[in-house]
Design an enzyme around this catalytic site. Structure first.
Site, PDB file in Angstrom:
ATOM      1  N   LEU A  28      15.509  42.487  -6.259  1.00 14.79           N
ATOM      2  CA  LEU A  28      15.782  43.971  -5.683  1.00 14.79           C
ATOM      3  C   LEU A  28      14.299  44.629  -5.792  1.00 14.79           C
ATOM      4  O   LEU A  28      13.756  44.765  -7.060  1.00 14.79           O
ATOM      5  CB  LEU A  28      16.726  44.416  -6.271  1.00 14.79           C
ATOM      6  CG  LEU A  28      17.110  45.864  -5.554  1.00 14.79           C
ATOM      7  CD1 LEU A  28      17.774  45.737  -4.340  1.00 14.79           C
ATOM      8  CD2 LEU A  28      17.840  46.847  -6.562  1.00 14.79           C
ATOM      9  N   ASP A  67      23.270  62.966  -3.156  1.00 11.48           N
ATOM     10  CA  ASP A  67      23.400  64.207  -2.977  1.00 11.48           C
ATOM     11  C   ASP A  67      24.744  64.739  -3.983  1.00 11.48           C
ATOM     12  O   ASP A  67      25.662  64.017  -3.766  1.00 11.48           O
ATOM     13  CB  ASP A  67      23.603  64.736  -1.810  1.00 11.48           C
ATOM     14  CG  ASP A  67      23.340  66.436  -1.405  1.00 11.48           C
ATOM     15  OD1 ASP A  67      22.889  67.112  -2.581  1.00 11.48           O
ATOM     16  OD2 ASP A  67      23.559  66.865  -0.354  1.00 11.48           O
ATOM     17  N   HIS A  80      22.595  65.997 -12.940  1.00 14.84           N
ATOM     18  CA  HIS A  80      21.280  64.946 -12.555  1.00 14.84           C
ATOM     19  C   HIS A  80      21.500  63.966 -13.604  1.00 14.84           C
ATOM     20  O   HIS A  80      20.965  62.760 -13.100  1.00 14.84           O
ATOM     21  CB  HIS A  80      20.131  65.769 -12.441  1.00 14.84           C
ATOM     22  CG  HIS A  80      19.988  66.649 -11.533  1.00 14.84           C
ATOM     23  ND1 HIS A  80      20.236  66.504 -10.206  1.00 14.84           N
ATOM     24  CD2 HIS A  80      19.592  68.018 -11.579  1.00 14.84           C
ATOM     25  CE1 HIS A  80      19.873  67.719  -9.574  1.00 14.84           C
ATOM     26  NE2 HIS A  80      19.781  68.673 -10.405  1.00 14.84           N
TER      27      HIS A  80
HETATM   28  C1  FPP Z   1      20.683  66.335  -4.786  1.00  9.74           C
HETATM   29  O1  FPP Z   1      21.944  66.913  -5.464  1.00  9.74           O
HETATM   30  C2  FPP Z   1      19.963  65.626  -6.081  1.00  9.74           C
HETATM   31  C3  FPP Z   1      18.636  65.579  -6.514  1.00  9.74           C
HETATM   32  C4  FPP Z   1      17.551  66.716  -5.823  1.00  9.74           C
HETATM   33  C5  FPP Z   1      18.154  64.736  -7.389  1.00  9.74           C
HETATM   34  C6  FPP Z   1      18.514  63.427  -7.684  1.00  9.74           C
HETATM   35  C7  FPP Z   1      18.194  62.692  -8.790  1.00  9.74           C
HETATM   36  C8  FPP Z   1      18.935  61.831  -9.385  1.00  9.74           C
HETATM   37  C9  FPP Z   1      20.195  61.432  -8.939  1.00  9.74           C
HETATM   38  C10 FPP Z   1      18.650  61.302 -10.601  1.00  9.74           C
HETATM   39  C11 FPP Z   1      17.415  60.298 -10.362  1.00  9.74           C
HETATM   40  C12 FPP Z   1      17.272  59.330 -11.382  1.00  9.74           C
HETATM   41  C13 FPP Z   1      15.845  58.677 -11.506  1.00  9.74           C
HETATM   42  C14 FPP Z   1      15.853  57.781 -12.374  1.00  9.74           C
HETATM   43  C15 FPP Z   1      14.589  59.202 -10.899  1.00  9.74           C
HETATM   44  P1  FPP Z   1      21.810  68.355  -5.650  1.00  9.74           P
HETATM   45  O2  FPP Z   1      21.191  68.679  -7.038  1.00  9.74           O
HETATM   46  O3  FPP Z   1      21.193  68.937  -4.623  1.00  9.74           O
HETATM   47  O4  FPP Z   1      23.392  68.629  -5.710  1.00  9.74           O
HETATM   48  P2  FPP Z   1      24.404  70.070  -4.990  1.00  9.74           P
HETATM   49  O5  FPP Z   1      23.710  69.926  -3.476  1.00  9.74           O
HETATM   50  O6  FPP Z   1      25.609  69.593  -5.246  1.00  9.74           O
HETATM   51  O7  FPP Z   1      23.619  70.961  -5.555  1.00  9.74           O
END
Ligand code: FPP
Length: 258
Positions: A149, A38, A55
Site C-alpha cells: 500500500l 473530519d 486529533h
Molecule cells: C479535521 O477534524 C481533522 C484535521 C484537520 C486533522 C486530521 C489529523 C488526523 C486525523 C491525525 C493525522 C495523523 C497523522 C499521522 C498525520 P476537525 O478538527 O476539523 O474536527 P471538527 O470539524 O469536529 O472540529
C-alpha cells in the site's frame, strides 16, 4: 465466567470482521481511496476533552485504517491530514497536529516497513516545521523500496494552489518549448499535479456528516465515487471502511456514458 463470556464475544467479533474482509475481497476493491478525516474536534468536545485529544485519537485510527487498506489490497490510501487553510487554527492546535507525524511514524514506522507500506506525502513542504518534514522524509526514504500500500499523507495540501502552480509550470514549459499548447491534454496536465504518479481516487470518504470537498483533490476527484458518513473520524472503524467499500462495489461507474 464473565471473562470467558467476554473472550468468546471478542473472538466472535473478530471472526465476523474476518468474514466481512473475505467477503469484500471477493469483488473489485477500489485501487485508490482518499479520505477527508473530519470530526476530531467534535469527538473531543462531546467528551469534554481538548480538541487535540480528538486529533490524537484520530491518529490511532490512521493506523487501523492503513492496516486494513493494505490487507484489502488497496493500492493507494490518501489521507487529508492538514490543509493549506488549517494554519488559521489556534497555534497550539496547529503545533500539535504538526507533531503527529513525528509520533505516528516514530511509533509505527517499523510496523509500516514490516507490512510493506510505502509512505508518501503531497503538499507544500516549505512551510512545514523541520521536525515534521524530517519525520516524513525519513519514512519516505525508509519505505521507498516497499511495494505494498502507498500511504500518501496530504499535509499542507490545497487543491486550488496545486492547480494554479501546475498552470504556471505549464506556461513556463510552453515558453521554453518543453510542451506545445496542442500537446496539453488532461493526461499531460495531470502530470503537472502533485499526484503525477498516482491514479485518480476511485473512492472518496468523508466522515463527520459534512458534505463538501474543502479544497481537496478537485481535479482528481472528477469521476470518483463519494461516500459520506456521520461517524466522527476517531470513531471510524474497520467496519465503516468495509461498509464504504461495499457501497462502492454496488455503484455503477459510467464516466459520463450510459
Ligand atoms: C479535521 O477534524 C481533522 C484535521 C484537520 C486533522 C486530521 C489529523 C488526523 C486525523 C491525525 C493525522 C495523523 C497523522 C499521522 C498525520 P476537525 O478538527 O476539523 O474536527 P471538527 O470539524 O469536529 O472540529
Amino acid at each position: 465466567m464473565l471473562n470467558k463470556f467476554r473472550l468468546r464475544k471478542k473472538q466472535n467479533t473478530s471472526s465476523t470482521l474476518r468474514d466481512k474482509i473475505e467477503q469484500v475481497k471477493k469483488a473489485a476493491v477500489p485501487e485508490h481511496v482518499a479520505i477527508i478525516m473530519d470530526g476530531n474536534g467534535r469527538w473531543a468536545k462531546k467528551r469534554a476533552l481538548p480538541r487535540i485529544a480528538g486529533h490524537h485519537e484520530g491518529m490511532k485510527v490512521v493506523r487501523k485504517t492503513t492496516k486494513l487498506a493494505n490487507e484489502l489490497g488497496i493500492k493507494t490510501l490518501t489521507l487529508y491530514a492538514f490543509s493549506t487553510e488549517n494554519w488559521k487554527r489556534p497555534k497550539n492546535e496547529v503545533e500539535y497536529i504538526m507533531k503527529l507525524p513525528d509520533e505516528f511514524l516514530g511509533t509505527f514506522l517499523p510496523e509500516l516497513i514490516k507490512e510493506n507500506v510505502q509512505v508518501k506525502m503531497m503538499g507544500y513542504k516549505d512551510q512545514l516545521p523541520i521536525h515534521t518534514l524530517r519525520a516524513i522524509e525519513k519514512a519516505i526514504e525508509e519505505t521507498k523500496n516497499n511495494n505494498g500500500l502507498v500511504l500518501n499523507f496530504a499535509l499542507n495540501y490545497g487543491s486550488r494552489s496545486e492547480i494554479l502552480d501546475a498552470v504556471k509550470q505549464v506556461l513556463n514549459d510552453c515558453n521554453k518549448g518543453i510542451i506545445k499548447e496542442t500537446e496539453l491534454d488532461e493526461k499531460a496536465f495531470s502530470s503537472y499535479l502533485m499526484t503525477a504518479n498516482f491514479t485518480d481516487p476511485d473512492l472518496l470518504i468523508r466522515t463527520s456528516g459534512e458534505m463538501r470537498l474543502s479544497n481537496f483533490m478537485l481535479w482528481q476527484l472528477a469521476y470518483s465515487e463519494f461516500w459520506f458518513s456521520d461517524v466522527l473520524w476517531p470513531d471510524f472503524s474497520e467496519d465503516h471502511l468495509l461498509e464504504a467499500i461495499e457501497a462502492f462495489q454496488k455503484r455503477q461507474r459510467r464516466y459520463g456514458g450510459i
